[in-house]
Design an enzyme around this catalytic site. Structure first.
Site, PDB file in Angstrom:
ATOM      1  N   VAL A 140      79.643   0.390  55.682  1.00 33.66           N
ATOM      2  CA  VAL A 140      80.384   1.671  56.244  1.00 33.66           C
ATOM      3  C   VAL A 140      79.875   2.256  57.518  1.00 33.66           C
ATOM      4  CG1 VAL A 140      81.293   4.160  55.543  1.00 33.66           C
ATOM      5  CG2 VAL A 140      81.100   2.396  53.725  1.00 33.66           C
ATOM      6  N   LYS A 186      83.875  11.397  41.594  1.00 39.42           N
ATOM      7  CA  LYS A 186      85.096  11.581  42.953  1.00 39.42           C
ATOM      8  C   LYS A 186      86.196  12.741  42.198  1.00 39.42           C
ATOM      9  CE  LYS A 186      85.109   7.038  44.849  1.00 39.42           C
ATOM     10  NZ  LYS A 186      85.689   5.577  44.635  1.00 39.42           N
ATOM     11  N   GLU A 191      81.197  -5.324  42.390  1.00 39.54           N
ATOM     12  CA  GLU A 191      79.682  -5.312  42.718  1.00 39.54           C
ATOM     13  C   GLU A 191      78.895  -6.257  41.873  1.00 39.54           C
ATOM     14  OE1 GLU A 191      77.926  -3.677  44.805  1.00 39.54           O
ATOM     15  OE2 GLU A 191      79.627  -2.159  45.560  1.00 39.54           O
ATOM     16  N   LYS A 211      79.707   9.678  47.899  1.00 39.92           N
ATOM     17  CA  LYS A 211      80.251  10.449  46.828  1.00 39.92           C
ATOM     18  C   LYS A 211      79.239  11.157  45.876  1.00 39.92           C
ATOM     19  CE  LYS A 211      80.910   6.174  45.456  1.00 39.92           C
ATOM     20  NZ  LYS A 211      81.616   4.901  46.298  1.00 39.92           N
ATOM     21  N   GLY A 238      88.151   6.734  49.767  1.00 44.45           N
ATOM     22  CA  GLY A 238      87.924   6.022  50.949  1.00 44.45           C
ATOM     23  C   GLY A 238      88.721   6.435  52.150  1.00 44.45           C
ATOM     24  N   GLY A 251      86.508  -0.149  51.284  1.00 45.67           N
ATOM     25  CA  GLY A 251      86.528  -1.069  52.335  1.00 45.67           C
ATOM     26  C   GLY A 251      85.943  -0.265  53.633  1.00 45.67           C
TER      27      GLY A 251
HETATM   28  N1  HSE Z   1      83.189   1.007  44.204  1.00 43.71           N
HETATM   29  C1  HSE Z   1      83.999   1.759  44.672  1.00 43.71           C
HETATM   30  C2  HSE Z   1      85.591   1.582  44.337  1.00 43.71           C
HETATM   31  C3  HSE Z   1      84.109   1.862  46.261  1.00 43.71           C
HETATM   32  O1  HSE Z   1      85.683   0.263  43.727  1.00 43.71           O
HETATM   33  O2  HSE Z   1      86.569   2.342  44.466  1.00 43.71           O
HETATM   34  C4  HSE Z   1      84.596   3.133  46.884  1.00 43.71           C
HETATM   35  O3  HSE Z   1      84.152   4.203  46.586  1.00 43.71           O
END
Ligand code: HSE
Length: 403
Positions: free
Chosen positions: A12, A200, A185, A100, A129, A298
């Protein structure tokens, strides 16, 4: 000219520098003056990078530089990022973040610190995002009493569920493939267990109520128990399965918030949000429903949101942008007492027991499947539903709430 620093030159952070450079004419025009990235703080060096000369390793250089007015925190985490953010705000430097976890944990305190020092703590990139959702809640929907927010707030899980739906694949194989392609991930726990979506929705719920909604108190269920068989039944019933982050205002100070997989009608706008896309469906008491849709993750989408905050800070140097998020905790409703409708899939041999246990709206069978069947229950208290499932034991294959 406004001097900007970027903390963390990862995905980012490097995107922030790229957006400021690539869109500089537009960005500078909208900021009302030129933005210049003076420092990039990172532990590493970046030999050969076009901004190599701006990379530094000493945070004090930034916090003690009176020229730096705006700092982008794109480091992540709640330890060092918290200390740095606090120190910067105390020096009157505005901070824009995509973090976040930090916003969910220390949002009201950092907003208070910013206010006390006549600067701003902005976090548009922390939810959805690149989707503008924080600013609409803060600025645009100010004539509304927000009654509910329902969101698809995690791209990784939405990608996995979309693939499971389209390909009939099971969770483990889709997750593996998503990891191989770099969409998920290596340690996917925060995404697949719902923790990311939980942070979130805590942020959105706090903005909805104006009080602090503690993410650690939000009931959170991930998608690891959703199976290919559940999608077979969902398809037969004209439904989709999505990980929803939900928040509903119950009076002035109480809120019902949760993250869990839900089965929803294919016609619902949220059911049409596929792959890595996110969407936030907001219900106001005057406007009714509105939906905010786009790329929830992204490099460039997220960086675009951070830079939009930088522009906002540049427009408001020395002035505090109002944000209603008090430190006082909102009361979270006890989910056990809430009524939900459920999809329940069970072993075929348990049909009589299941139909006796629940008041069912519909019994579903799928041609060719002899091993199981499913029901849609009428509204049932969560506590009672859980107790009955316990009694049915291993006969219950899966349970997903209906939206
Ligand atoms: N890991 C998060 C997702 C990234 O998959 O939405 C964005 O916050």
């Amino acid at each position: 000219m406004v001097q900007v620093a970027v903390l963390g030159y990862g995905t980012v952070g490097s995107g922030v520098v790229e957006v400021i450079e690539k869109n500089k004419d537009m960005v500078n025009k909208k900021a009302g003056q030129e933005l210049n990235v003076k420092y990039i703080l990172d532990l590493k060096d970046f030999p050969g990078d076009p901004y190599e000369s701006k990379v530094i390793h000493d945070f004090d250089q930034i916090v003690n530089d009176d020229d730096v007015a705006i700092v982008c925190e794109t480091m992540g985490g709640v330890g060092v990022a918290y200390q740095f953010t606090k120190a910067l705000l105390e020096k009157g430097k505005s901070v824009c973040t995509s973090n976040k976890e930090l916003v969910a944990k220390h949002g009201p305190e950092l907003l208070q610190t910013a206010k006390a020092h006549h600067c701003n703590y902005l976090f548009e990139a922390s939810v959805g995002g690149g989707i503008p959702i924080i600013r609409p809640l803060n600025y645009s929907l100010t004539a509304e009493r927000i009654e509910a927010i329902n969101g698809i707030l995690n791209g990784t899980t939405n990608y996995i569920l979309t693939k499971m739906e389209k390909e009939g694949a099971d969770f483990d194989s889709v997750l593996k493939e998503a990891q191989e392609k770099g969409y998920a991930e290596r340690n996917p726990e925060a995404d697949v267990e719902g923790h990311d979506a939980c942070r979130k929705i805590a942020i959105l719920s706090s903005l909805m109520t104006g009080m602090n909604v503690d993410s650690e108190k939000i009931y959170t269920e991930g998608i690891t128990k959703v199976t290919a068989a559940d999608f077979v039944y969902a398809k037969a019933a004209g439904k989709s399965i999505k990980l929803l982050a939900r928040s509903k205002a119950l009076g002035e100070e109480e809120v019902l918030a949760m993250v869990a997989p839900f089965m929803l009608d294919k016609e619902h706008p949220l059911a049409m949000v596929n792959d890595v896309f996110n969407a936030v469906f907001v219900t106001g008491n005057m406007l009714g429903d509105s939906m905010y849709y786009g790329r929830g993750a992204g490099k460039l989408p997220t960086a675009s949101a951070v830079v939009s905050d930088v522009v906002d800070c540049a427009r408001h140097l020395g002035k505090v942008i109002m944000c209603f998020w008090e430190e006082k905790d909102a009361k979270l409703a006890d989910l056990d007492n809430v009524e939900s409708r459920y999809f329940l899939r069970a072993k075929a041999s348990a049909r009589a027991a299941v139909e006796a246990a629940f008041d069912c709206e519909e019994v579903l069978t799928v041609p060719g499947r002899t091993e199981d069947f499913a029901v849609f229950t009428k509204p049932v208290k969560e506590r009672d539903f859980a107790a009955k499932c316990e009694e049915l034991g291993s006969a219950v294959e899966s349970r997903i709430r209906l939206f």
